[in-house]
Design a protein around this motif. Structure first.
Motif, PDB file in Angstrom:
ATOM      1  N   ASN A 514       9.119 -17.952  21.981  1.00 54.58           N
ATOM      2  CA  ASN A 514       8.481 -16.678  22.301  1.00 54.58           C
ATOM      3  C   ASN A 514       8.638 -16.367  23.779  1.00 54.58           C
ATOM      4  OD1 ASN A 514       7.570 -16.447  19.630  1.00 54.58           O
ATOM      5  ND2 ASN A 514       5.750 -17.674  20.092  1.00 54.58           N
ATOM      6  N   ASP A 597       9.337  -9.620   6.648  1.00 59.46           N
ATOM      7  CA  ASP A 597       9.722 -10.308   7.889  1.00 59.46           C
ATOM      8  C   ASP A 597       9.150  -9.589   9.100  1.00 59.46           C
ATOM      9  OD1 ASP A 597      11.101 -12.418   6.787  1.00 59.46           O
ATOM     10  OD2 ASP A 597      13.021 -11.370   6.745  1.00 59.46           O
ATOM     11  N   ARG A 601       6.006 -10.872  11.880  1.00 56.68           N
ATOM     12  CA  ARG A 601       6.143 -10.895  13.343  1.00 56.68           C
ATOM     13  C   ARG A 601       5.173  -9.951  14.031  1.00 56.68           C
ATOM     14  NH1 ARG A 601      11.639 -10.541  11.866  1.00 56.68           N
ATOM     15  NH2 ARG A 601      11.668  -8.362  12.542  1.00 56.68           N
TER      16      ARG A 601
END
Length: 1723
Positions: A514, A597, A601
């Protein structure tokens, strides 16, 4: 891999001699022109240990080694001296001295932990026996060769072998078995005007090298090797494939055969070296020798020798009758030595001078039996009986050869050396234990300066300019004020630096992949510092918090509010999820998967609410199963789908959800049953409460009546075996991890130990592989320092600027702090970049050289050093490397705070850790050692098979995988001769499974204990910790086979090896053409396999550029061809062109409408088009012809390219084109802006050809590719480069690809062991000088005093040094003496005069001291005073001192150089130093020798009792016991006539040497045991003298390359490569280093002239006033793109003498001229 064709840069048109005969001289020339000149040209001067061989096995040619022994000038063995008229003979045979020399050579290798064996070849014995000498010399050497061979065989634990020739089958078998990395050998030299025999000998030696090279062995020159610190420097010439196809023509082969036959005839007899020879008794030998009288004396000497102490063998040559001497040398001894040399049996040891002394004694005393000579001689009854019968006719010998009685004249003692007076209260305490009684108090002995006065050094300026180090507010001098333009320039520079940091920080990610999150730290101010990042609570506080708190009304109200808020949030999240489900209801499964997906996130509180997050993942699982059930061939996708399902189940289990719906639990259980993991249901699913609610969707039905509705979903292996084969990279990698409030992740156990050590303020050495999790250590320590105070400092040291830049950006992205004053967080200091003010920053990121300068800077010590709380030494394995090694150790020695050492690759770390701990304890810091051996992600290795077929690239989409990427099982890389596994050889889970199956198939496993299902019984879902346990169990079963059943082991290896790698062709590296052709195919394969980004490692910067250009050209060519032939592209272009024409019309219409608007504020219709055509650029690379990933934005990429293409920025056009296609080159020759752009965007540029990204940089790549072989591809470099693949947070697995290397080389790399850390002797004379400067300049600051005292009290000065404290103190005292004599220290230890030049050029020692001496002696002033050729002579001097690069002697042959000079403007060979300079340096060197000889003598005398008796050889340690009583007449005589050296080894004294040393080398190579002298630690001038006109008769082993001198006058880069033999990739480094040296000298001379002027102008107070500079009150130049040159337009200071000013003018001219040419070439 030579992609630039450097190795074919010279073409020789040799005349072939197919008919007739040629002389040995012509044959040698022909062989050299055919092969050896080219081989010499490509040879590299390198460190055999650190840069090349490491711990790999290699061979040493025994005859080359013994040749060095016999050529030692001081050795009395085989000397051809016979002068009857002057009665001079030397019949010595000092074998003991020869053994000493031999073992000293061998100890140079053994003490560096090398792995070698010794080999002898009968065919080249002539090199050690010698040619052209007398019978005495030849037979002495032949016998000495044999006896030294057997000494090594019997007494030294080094394997030794003997062969007939390199074609001997036994030799070929040994090479095949041992796979040596190289062989150390002599090349025979380059004879000029030599005898025919010498040409023959050299020809045979050269043919020997040629045969070795044909067998694939690299050649390392033994003669001329330099042993410095932990390094062995020499020329290395690697074998080339084309050599195997070279054939000698008949004339050359005939000359070789004839030379061998003639030299064999010259020797006249065989010289067998049998590894099974035994020693025969003296009685057996008594019948073999001539001349009965002399024979019996010789046999008696052999009987006496083992029974007397070595001290009695130290003696001068006795005086015998000339005729007797002549008889011995011309008849008796040659005959005896020949008999002994050609015999298969061994004779006892021989000592020629003992024999001659015994003969003198028998003649003098007219003795007839041994009882009259040595009545106390001991032996067995048989030996004594033989000796009793051994009578000799002493009276007859006395009559024939009368000898005058001589009295032993004791050797004159060395001159008593007087030390100059010296006293310094810090050093006096430590040096009180050094007792040197001869101290001169005479002022006349103090050297006078050529400048007419002694000025104290003022080290308060930067080295490459004259700016003050400290700002004005901290006591620094005022500097020149800036103009408005200069201030704006500074501000722009500061803004650019901040922008670069910000951009690079934005591109970086943490370990979890990240983006970095910046932590804002509050200023500490006046608060007391806390001891930890999280303030530790007292025991009472913790106990109080653990007690339940009674709820009051207020508490209940708050709880109710919180409960209502939670329910509201849950309701909102649930409704949001239901809306998302409804929106996806009509989408295809593929679209729904994309949406899911995206939702996973989504960081919003709705998407991350536990129950919603659970359902999102549950729905994801549902979609996967539905999609799978609908596939036409679902069986094909089984394993991939089960992997996805298990990963999702693991993800679901970790969610912090309090309850889950009962239907969801049922669905998850059905999933486990369907895929075949029913027995693991309890371990796979979350163990939490169930709720009655149902899911927001209806999951797919998988099970009916406890049976799966989709049988194809069930795995076909047992769950355990399936996991091993398919799930390895997805397993949990944690190692006893647990939550810890100190960090934001759950650290493993070893990481928690690291945290504890930092919290306890302990020193730390942490070793862990790349990706194991070391990164957090540095940032945790940084955060700790930032939180504890506002002025504490942490220094982070990295070995490369790339790593410095990245860590700086990461610090910028991680931390911010709101200071109340003018402090800052970050400063960056490298040699060419300074960002931020180190006086105000709390974190300094720098390189070792800069910290070494800072920590030894007195001005810095006053205000900065004491504030340093931590020093982090990242990549600490760089210590001891060729450049900067001593700096690392000096930092450790002087560190004022605990040190953190980090590395992934340290061999044998225990020894280094022990020394580091001792240093830290000397500074009163406790120390912790932590070693974690396991990588986080595995590395999977592949071998790419190049193809000779020409491949055509059309596009990425049409590329078909070549299937030439061959997987390598780690154990398949073992050779048949492997006897152990590398400690870091790791097996993936699937490797373990294949090994188990192979062992099972060969019936090795007797029971099922290692069956996966048995071994992992009841373990559930496997984790990495389980695999490590299984791996070790399998290795335990396999390793015994390596020792006890090599045939079975070979079968197992063969079973694990792919068939494609079983052929011989894989051991032949591809040609340059094949390499280039297959490169594109390799990269396309990686692209198709989704294994990009990749880093392509090459260790030649020119090769890097060639590969990048090649890839770009192929992409561009294919794109051009496609555009020319593709109709859709042409149609698209036509459409765009039509749109653009219409857009012009629309634009004109809009402008017309705007002009008609009356009211400026009236709303205007936006008629601009947003069609795709508006942003279309036909010049942009198409995705089908580019490896580029998606950058953060097109605008940012274009901004970077614009910055690199702007005015004043020199970036090659091809580099920009490559960048657009995702291809980048990274090496230190590229511009800084470009390198930084690559470093921060490295994972978006998909293919990178690099030579500098190996060390620690966060360059996440899926694949590391080794492109071609290189001498610099070592065990250490391999591990560093391979570690770049599979970085934590990006990839679960890393790939390592070997391309263009022989398969055997790949095996060697993977199986190689890391060498132990090298070291550099840190206590150099310059370092000691800088310590005095630190004390004096800092006004004896506490840090400075403590540092010096700690250095003086260490038990060992470096981790591999044997020098103890007592000798360190002696070394320091005599180094001080040298500095006093050199005029650099006064009697109080204050640096004076030319200190600045000497200290600033510390890395060039002893060149810095030679330069200082030549300045002080007036030589340089005389040169500069000349009207002609001053520039050339001064440049020549600077090249000899600071541009020393060796050139192989064979490449420097006069005929070859003459040919090259006709073609190129280079001199190639550096002309010798003028004789007057050589003479001056020789005189200085004599003083140095006297000085350090006295050092050895005084130390030996003072510590005689602790040193003990010097009676053990360096390696064999053979005890020499004096068994004979001194009452024996002969023993009494020996005692009276022996030499008794103090500092010299008694073994060297057996050749008549006493304590008079002839050179520095003589001193350090023959000093007695227990005294550890380092030649490089003594400022010897011998290297300069050897290359001066004084040494024309004795040429040095290596010539000097004139590359600097040549470049200065012609400035041609191509000529340096073609004529001077320097690879283009190396030229920049060499020239840059010399340029920096010139700038340092220029600036130091400016400062010297200023200080001299101030001393002569008492009325002037500072330099600004002196030079009429306007001062600015408080200017701080915080941001600088490197150090500027010295004072611009520097003018002659007042009262500067014309001679001094002339010296400066010449240096200024040379510096500016060289700098201009350098920058023009490399702009």
């Amino acid at each position: 891999m030579d992609l630039e064709d450097f190795e074919h840069g010279l073409e020789f048109h040799s005349t072939s001699h197919n008919q007739g005969q040629i002389s040995p001289e012509k044959a040698l020339r022909l062989l050299d022109e055919t092969w050896y000149i080219q081989a010499s040209r490509r040879a590299r001067w390198m460190d055999l240990i650190g840069d090349y061989g490491g711990k790999e096995i290699f061979f040493i040619d025994g005859d080359s080694l013994i040749q060095l022994v016999f050529e030692t000038p001081s050795l009395a063995l085989g000397r051809s001296v016979g002068d009857v008229e002057n009665h001079k003979f030397d019949n010595s045979f000092q074998l003991l001295h020869a053994k000493f020399i031999l073992e000293k050579y061998l100890s140079e290798f053994t003490q560096r932990d090398t792995n070698f064996e010794i080999v002898f070849f009968k065919g080249v014995r002539h090199s050690s026996i010698g040619v052209g000498g007398s019978e005495f010399s030849k037979n002495s050497r032949a016998l000495g060769r044999k006896m030294l061979f057997h000494h090594m065989r019997l007494n030294i634990k080094i394997p030794i072998h003997a062969f007939q020739s390199p074609n001997d089958q036994d030799w070929l078998d040994l090479v095949s078995k041992k796979q040596p990395m190289f062989i150390m050998v002599n090349d025979g030299g380059t004879p000029v005007n030599a005898s025919a025999d010498q040409y023959k000998c050299t020809l045979l030696q050269r043919e020997f090298l040629f045969e070795l090279s044909r067998q694939g062995l690299a050649l390392a020159l033994l003669k001329g090797a330099e042993y410095r610190d932990s390094k062995i420097m020499t020329f290395v010439c690697e074998s080339r494939t084309y050599v195997q196809n070279l054939e000698f023509d008949s004339a050359l082969q005939h000359a070789i055969n004839s030379s061998r036959n003639e030299l064999d005839e010259h020797v006249g007899y065989d010289t067998p070296l049998s590894i099974s020879a035994t020693q025969y008794p003296l009685e057996w030998w008594s019948t073999c020798f001539p001349d009965r009288n002399l024979t019996r004396v010789f046999l008696l000497h052999a009987a006496v020798l083992p029974q007397i102490g070595v001290q009695l063998l130290a003696r001068k040559l006795p005086m015998l009758h000339p005729e007797l001497e002549s008889l011995l040398q011309e008849n008796f001894l040659p005959s005896v030595f020949r008999i002994l040399a050609q015999s298969d049996a061994l004779f006892p040891d021989i000592d020629g001078r003992l024999f001659l002394e015994l003969l003198w004694f028998i003649v003098q005393t007219r003795s007839t039996s041994y009882q009259q000579v040595c009545p106390s001689l001991q032996g067995t009854d048989e030996e004594l009986r033989f000796l009793s019968n051994l009578t000799f006719d002493g009276p007859s010998l006395a009559t024939l050869y009368s000898i005058p009685l001589y009295h032993a004249v004791p050797a004159s003692p060395p001159l008593q050396y007087q030390l100059l007076a010296f006293s310094n209260h810090v050093f006096d305490t430590a040096l009180a234990d050094v007792h040197v009684h001869n101290t001169s108090q005479s002022i006349a002995d103090v050297p006078k300066s050529i400048f007419g006065m002694h000025i104290l050094a003022n080290d308060a300026k930067h080295w490459h300019n004259t700016r003050a180090i400290l700002p004005v507010h901290l006591g620094g001098q005022k500097t020149k004020s800036l103009t408005e333009w200069e201030k704006r320039r500074r501000d722009r520079r500061e803004h650019r630096a901040q922008t670069r940091l910000q951009r690079q920080a934005a591109s970086l990610t943490g370990a979890n992949g990240n983006m970095l999150k910046k932590i804002t730290i509050a200023p500490v101010g006046s608060k007391a510092p806390v001891s930890n990042i999280q303030e530790r609570k007292s025991k009472k506080t913790r106990e109080a918090e653990s007690k339940p708190i009674p709820l009051t009304g207020v508490h209940k109200a708050r709880a109710k509010i919180l409960e209502d808020k939670t329910k509201k949030t849950e309701k909102e999240a649930t409704e949001w999820w239901e809306e998302k489900l409804k929106a996806m209801n009509h989408d295809t499964i593929e679209d729904q998967l994309k949406s899911i997906d995206f939702l996973k996130r989504n960081p919003s509180h709705k998407a991350t609410y536990p129950s919603v997050a659970f359902e999102i993942r549950l729905y994801h699982l549902h979609l996967i199963l539905r999609g799978w059930s609908m596939k036409p061939n679902p069986d094909v996708h089984r394993d991939d789908m089960v992997v996805k399902i298990l990963c999702l189940l693991s993800e679901i289990k970790l969610l912090p959800v309090p309850t889950i719906p009962r239907t969801a639990r049922k669905f998850l259980a059905d999933v486990c049953l369907s895929i075949g993991f029913e027995v693991f249901t309890d371990t796979l699913l979350p163990n939490i409460d169930l709720s009655p609610e149902s899911c927001a969707f209806k999951p797919i039905k998988l099970v009916s009546k406890n049976a799966s509705l989709y049988p194809f979903m069930t795995i076909r292996l047992s769950p355990v075996e399936w996991q091993l084969e398919h799930f390895g990279e997805y397993m949990d990698r944690s190692m006893d991890s647990a939550p810890d409030t100190r960090v934001a992740f759950s650290p493993d156990r070893w990481q928690r130990k690291v945290l504890d050590a930092i919290d306890e303020n302990e020193s730390l050495l942490a070793l862990a592989p790349t990706s194991a999790g070391k990164t957090f250590i540095s940032f945790y320590a940084m955060e700790k320092v930032l939180r504890e105070s506002d002025n504490g400092i942490l220094v982070y040291v990295a070995p490369t600027k790339a790593l410095v830049n990245q860590i700086a950006a990461e610090v910028y992205g991680r931390f911010s702090k709101n200071y109340s004053g003018n402090q800052t967080i970050l400063a960056v200091h490298t040699r060419d970049t300074r960002t931020g003010d180190l006086q105000r920053a709390q974190i300094l990121i720098t390189v070792p050289e800069m910290l070494g300068i800072l920590i030894l800077s007195p001005t810095i010590a006053q205000s900065w050093t004491s504030r340093v709380k931590r020093i982090i030494l990242d990549e600490i394995h760089s210590i001891g490397q060729e450049q900067g090694g001593a700096v690392w150790e000096q930092i450790i020695l002087l560190a004022p705070c605990p040190v953190i050492g980090l590395s992934a690759t340290v061999g044998s770390p225990e020894q280094f850790n022990k020394w580091l701990e001792s240093v830290q304890k000397a500074h009163c810091f406790s120390h912790v050692y932590i070693h974690h051996p396991h990588r986080y992600s595995h590395l999977r290795k592949y071998f790419f098979l190049p193809s000779p077929e020409r491949s055509s690239f059309t596009s990425l989409s049409k590329h078909k995988i070549s299937e030439r990427l061959t997987f390598l099982h780690p154990l398949s890389l073992l050779s048949d001769n492997s006897n152990s596994l590398p400690v870091d050889m790791a097996l993936e889970s699937r490797d373990c499974l294949s090994l188990y199956r192979t062992l099972r198939s060969h019936s090795i496993l007797e029971d099922d204990d290692l069956s996966p299902d048995v071994f992992f019984k009841n373990r559930g879902l496997l984790c990495q910790k389980d695999i490590l346990e299984y791996e070790q169990a399998l290795k335990n079963a396999f390793v015994p086979l390596m020792a006890h059943d090599p045939n079975l082991m070979s079968k197992i290896i063969s079973s694990l090896t792919p068939k494609a790698l079983s052929c011989d062709e894989v051991d032949i590296p591809p040609s340059t053409g094949e390499f280039k052709e297959s490169l594109m195919e390799l990269v396309c394969d990686l692209h198709k396999l989704n294994n990009l980004p990749a880093i392509l490692f090459s260790f030649d910067r020119t090769n890097c550029e060639i590969m990048a250009k090649l890839l770009v050209e192929k992409l561009e060519r294919a794109e051009t061809d496609w555009k020319q032939s593709d109709r859709s592209w042409k149609a698209k272009l036509a459409e765009v062109e039509s749109w653009r024409k219409m857009d012009k019309v629309r634009s004109a219409q809009r402008q017309k409408e705007m002009k008609q608007k009356k009211d400026d504020d009236a709303p205007r219709e936006d008629t601009s088009s947003h069609a795709w055509q508006a942003n279309f650029n036909e010049e942009d690379p198409l995705a089908n012809f580019s490896f580029a990933g998606r950058p953060p934005s097109i605008e940012e990429l274009e901004q970077v390219i614009q910055d690199l293409s702007g005015p004043g920025v020199q970036t090659f056009e091809w580099v920009i084109r490559a960048l657009r296609r995702g291809i980048a080159v990274h090496h230190s020759g590229m511009s800084k802006g470009y390198r930084v752009a690559i470093e921060k965007r490295v994972f978006q540029a998909h293919v990178i050809c690099v030579g500098t990204l190996a060390l620690g940089i966060n360059a996440p790549a899926r694949t590391s590719v080794f492109c071609g072989d290189s001498p610099y591809l070592t065990a250490l470099m391999y591990r560093q480069c391979a570690g770049r693949a599979g970085r934590r947070g990006f990839d679960l697995l890393g790939n390592v690809v070997f391309y263009g290397l022989p398969y055997s080389r790949v095996q060697r790399l993977v199986l190689s062991r890391l060498p132990a850390l090298g070291d550099s002797f840190p206590l150099t004379s310059t370092f000691i000088l800088r310590l005095f400067n630190l004390l004096q300049g800092s006004n004896y600051a506490d840090f400075a005093v403590k540092s010096v005292k700690s250095v003086m009290n260490l038990p060992r000065i470096s981790h591999r040094s044997d020098m103890g404290r007592d000798q360190v103190l002696h070394h320091v005292r005599f180094s001080i003496e040298y500095l006093r004599r050199a005029g650099l220290l006064n009697h109080e230890g204050k640096p004076v005069n030319l200190f600045g030049i000497a200290s600033h050029l510390y890395h060039t020692e002893p060149s810095n001291f030679a330069f200082v001496h030549l300045l002080e002696s007036g030589i340089i002033h005389k040169i500069c005073g000349q009207s002609s050729s001053v520039e050339a002579e001064k440049g020549l001097l600077l090249c000899h001192l600071f541009g020393r690069r060796y050139i192989p002697r064979n490449y420097g042959q006069p005929e070859l150089i003459a040919k090259l000079r006709k073609i190129y403007p280079s001199l190639i060979i550096l002309p010798p130093l003028p004789s007057n300079i050589g003479a001056q340096l020789q005189h200085h060197n004599k003083d140095i020798l006297n000085m350090f000889s006295s050092y050895a003598l005084s130390y030996a005398a003072e510590h005689q009792s602790s040193l003990g008796i010097d009676d053990a050889l360096p390696l064999s340690n053979g005890p020499f016991v004096n068994a004979l009583h001194s009452e024996s007449p002969f023993i009494n005589h020996l005692n009276k006539t022996k030499i008794t050296p103090t500092a010299r080894s008694v073994f060297a004294a057996t050749s008549g040497l006493d304590d008079h040393f002839t050179s520095i080398y003589d001193l350090v190579s023959t000093v007695r045991k227990g005294i550890h002298l380092h030649e490089h630690a003594i400022p010897s001038m011998q290297g300069f003298i050897d290359h001066s006109a004084l040494s024309n008769l004795m040429k040095p082993e290596h010539e000097l390359n004139a590359y600097i001198f040549d470049f200065y006058f012609h400035g041609q880069l191509s000529t340096l490569a073609e004529a001077n033999g320097i690879r283009r990739g190396d030229v920049w480094y060499e020239l840059q280093e010399f340029h920096l040296t010139l700038k340092t000298i220029q600036t130091s001379l400016q400062e010297l002239l200023i200080q001299l002027s101030l001393a002569r102008n008492k009325e002037v107070e500072d330099a600004n006033e002196l030079l009429n500079l306007e001062a600015e009150d408080d200017h701080e130049d915080d941001f600088s793109e490197g150090d500027e040159d010295g004072i611009e337009g520097f003018k002659r200071p007042p009262k500067t003498s014309s001679n001094d000013w002339r010296v400066y003018e010449i240096f200024d001219l040379i510096t500016n001229t060289f700098g201009k040419k350098f920058h023009e070439i490399f702009a």
